[in-house]
Design a protein around this motif. Structure first.
Motif, short mmCIF file in Angstrom:
data_model
loop_
_atom_site.label_atom_id
_atom_site.label_comp_id
_atom_site.label_asym_id
_atom_site.label_seq_id
_atom_site.Cartn_x
_atom_site.Cartn_y
_atom_site.Cartn_z
N PHE A 137 -13.73 -34.11 18.97
CA PHE A 137 -14.12 -34.22 17.56
C PHE A 137 -14.33 -35.68 17.16
CE2 PHE A 137 -11.04 -30.42 16.73
CZ PHE A 137 -11.90 -29.56 17.40
N GLY A 138 -14.42 -36.58 18.12
CA GLY A 138 -14.44 -38.01 17.84
C GLY A 138 -15.79 -38.52 17.39
N ILE A 139 -16.17 -38.21 16.16
CA ILE A 139 -17.46 -38.64 15.62
C ILE A 139 -17.28 -39.92 14.80
CG2 ILE A 139 -18.59 -36.41 15.65
CD1 ILE A 139 -17.65 -35.96 12.80
N SER A 144 -18.89 -40.86 12.01
CA SER A 144 -18.98 -40.63 10.58
C SER A 144 -19.04 -39.13 10.31
CB SER A 144 -20.21 -41.33 9.98
OG SER A 144 -21.40 -40.85 10.58
N SER A 145 -18.91 -38.75 9.04
CA SER A 145 -18.80 -37.32 8.70
C SER A 145 -20.03 -36.54 9.15
CB SER A 145 -18.61 -37.17 7.19
OG SER A 145 -17.35 -37.69 6.80
N TRP A 146 -19.77 -35.30 9.53
CA TRP A 146 -20.79 -34.37 10.03
C TRP A 146 -20.49 -33.02 9.39
CZ3 TRP A 146 -21.92 -33.58 15.96
CH2 TRP A 146 -23.31 -33.58 16.16
N VAL A 147 -21.01 -32.83 8.18
CA VAL A 147 -20.63 -31.70 7.35
C VAL A 147 -21.87 -30.90 6.96
CG1 VAL A 147 -19.61 -31.03 5.14
CG2 VAL A 147 -18.61 -32.90 6.47
N MET A 148 -21.75 -29.57 6.98
CA MET A 148 -22.87 -28.69 6.68
C MET A 148 -22.78 -28.14 5.26
SD MET A 148 -23.15 -26.43 10.19
CE MET A 148 -24.93 -26.23 10.20
N ASP A 149 -23.94 -27.87 4.69
CA ASP A 149 -24.08 -27.19 3.40
C ASP A 149 -24.48 -25.74 3.68
OD1 ASP A 149 -24.97 -26.16 0.97
OD2 ASP A 149 -25.88 -28.04 0.33
N ASN A 150 -23.64 -24.78 3.30
CA ASN A 150 -23.94 -23.37 3.57
C ASN A 150 -24.46 -22.62 2.34
OD1 ASN A 150 -21.66 -22.88 2.02
ND2 ASN A 150 -20.35 -22.30 3.75
N THR A 151 -25.00 -23.37 1.37
CA THR A 151 -25.46 -22.77 0.10
C THR A 151 -26.51 -21.68 0.31
OG1 THR A 151 -25.00 -24.82 -1.09
CG2 THR A 151 -26.49 -23.26 -2.14
N LYS A 152 -27.47 -21.90 1.21
CA LYS A 152 -28.56 -20.93 1.41
C LYS A 152 -28.00 -19.56 1.79
CE LYS A 152 -32.77 -20.14 4.15
NZ LYS A 152 -33.71 -20.72 5.16
N ALA A 153 -27.07 -19.53 2.72
CA ALA A 153 -26.49 -18.25 3.15
C ALA A 153 -25.64 -17.63 2.04
CB ALA A 153 -25.67 -18.44 4.41
N LEU A 176 -26.58 -37.93 12.11
CA LEU A 176 -25.44 -38.39 11.32
C LEU A 176 -25.92 -39.27 10.16
CD1 LEU A 176 -22.99 -39.35 14.18
CD2 LEU A 176 -22.60 -37.56 12.50
N GLY A 177 -25.16 -39.28 9.10
CA GLY A 177 -25.48 -40.16 7.98
C GLY A 177 -25.36 -39.46 6.66
N LYS A 178 -26.17 -38.44 6.41
CA LYS A 178 -26.13 -37.71 5.15
C LYS A 178 -25.01 -36.67 5.18
CE LYS A 178 -29.07 -34.91 2.10
NZ LYS A 178 -28.33 -33.65 2.17
N SER A 179 -24.38 -36.43 4.04
CA SER A 179 -23.31 -35.43 3.99
C SER A 179 -23.21 -34.86 2.58
CB SER A 179 -21.97 -36.08 4.38
OG SER A 179 -20.95 -35.13 4.44
N PRO A 180 -23.27 -33.52 2.41
CA PRO A 180 -23.44 -32.53 3.47
C PRO A 180 -24.90 -32.36 3.87
CG PRO A 180 -23.24 -31.42 1.37
CD PRO A 180 -23.06 -32.90 1.08
#
Length: 296
Positions: free
Chosen positions: A255-257, A259-268, A106-110
């Motif tokens: 879903f109780g996190i 801080s944000s937990w977001v993915m970057d799907n740019t590669k796909a 956790l920490g970086k987003s996305p």
């Protein structure tokens, strides 16, 4: 006709994947499971009984090849990964490991693929019981990418949702709102990525036809704060949610996190895959779950 082995394909997105592959008419599909779940598929498939934690059992599955493609949905530890690297050496064209958003901190987003590097992660040995889920998957990736003598892709996915979700994580929230029960959410403003069980299967099938290797993120386009999910549920059910920062364990949100937990799907996406938009399917799924609950 490609010869494909799916390790763990009796339920959820694994079963959807088997149905996609077998129904295409382009593949000879074999499903290897413990045999504890009676699975019916939409087209003929071959069944193998497999104990994924027993290297001899894994070697027998490998020996039934050679395989053009292996999907591994049930690898949770470095020991299991290394056993597969040994068993399938010289017996597989490409190996796809189902991994997880949980390999990221956790920490970086996305979060992009380079935010966890399995090629240089310190490899420790151990079985599933020796690690938490995220660390087990990190080490499984590390074992494959550092030791396997064949091409490997690691599909990193966030929480998978669908009407067939046997863990009932979105169901939990809808049912709690409908019943007026408290929901423990430490940070309603934390955003999260999702993907459907149907798209997970579709993406896995696409990845099997693609030359992409290494870690690959896959998630629906868009992200959503957990509080917004609750507001959608309230709008669809006509009920008011009872949100608390802390509750008894049985009422804590899956879903109780913090801080944000977001993915970057740019590669796909840059490789040619077009993801569904989160906003196009989430309200409909919530409505389906709400209406299903009212009928029970």
């Amino acid at each position: 006709m490609a010869k494909i082995l799916v390790l763990g394909g009796s339920r959820y997105f694994g079963k959807r994947l088997v149905n996609l592959l077998a129904s295409s008419g382009k593949h000879e599909v074999t499903v290897a499971t413990r045999g504890q779940t009676e699975a019916q598929f939409d087209a003929p498939v071959t069944h193998l009984r497999l104990d994924r934690t027993d290297e001899k059992s894994l070697q027998e599955a490998a020996a039934a090849g050679p395989w053009d493609l292996v999907y591994d949905n049930i690898c949770y530890s470095p020991n299991e990964a290394l056993a597969a690297a040994r068993a399938f050496k010289g017996r597989v064209g490409k190996y796809i490991l189902t991994s997880t958003l949980s390999v990221y901190k956790l920490g970086k987003s996305p979060l992009a693929e380079e935010d966890f590097d399995p090629y240089h992660y310190e490899l420790k040995l151990g079985d599933k019981q020796a690690f938490d889920y995220g660390e087990g998957k990190r080490l499984a990736e590390a074992a494959f990418f550092q030791q396997a003598g064949f091409p490997v892709s690691a599909l990193r996915i966030p929480i998978v949702l669908g009407p067939d979700d046997y863990t009932r994580r979105l169901h939990f929230h809808v049912e709690h709102v409908q019943l007026g029960q408290p929901i423990g959410i430490p940070n309603p403003d934390a955003s999260i990525s999702f993907i459907t069980s149907a798209e997970t299967a579709k993406f896995l099938a696409w990845l099997g036809d693609n030359e992409l290797t290494g870690p690959i993120n896959a998630c629906s386009d868009g992200e959503i704060p957990i509080g917004e999910i609750i507001r959608l549920i309230e709008s669809i059910t006509g009920k008011t949610a009872l949100i608390e920062r802390e509750t008894a364990q049985e009422h804590q949100s899956p879903f109780g996190i913090p801080s944000s937990w977001v993915m970057d799907n740019t590669k796909a996406r840059e490789a040619g895959y077009q993801f569904e938009a989160l906003g196009d399917w989430l309200p409909g799924l919530i409505r389906h779950i709400a209406e299903s609950g009212q009928k029970e």
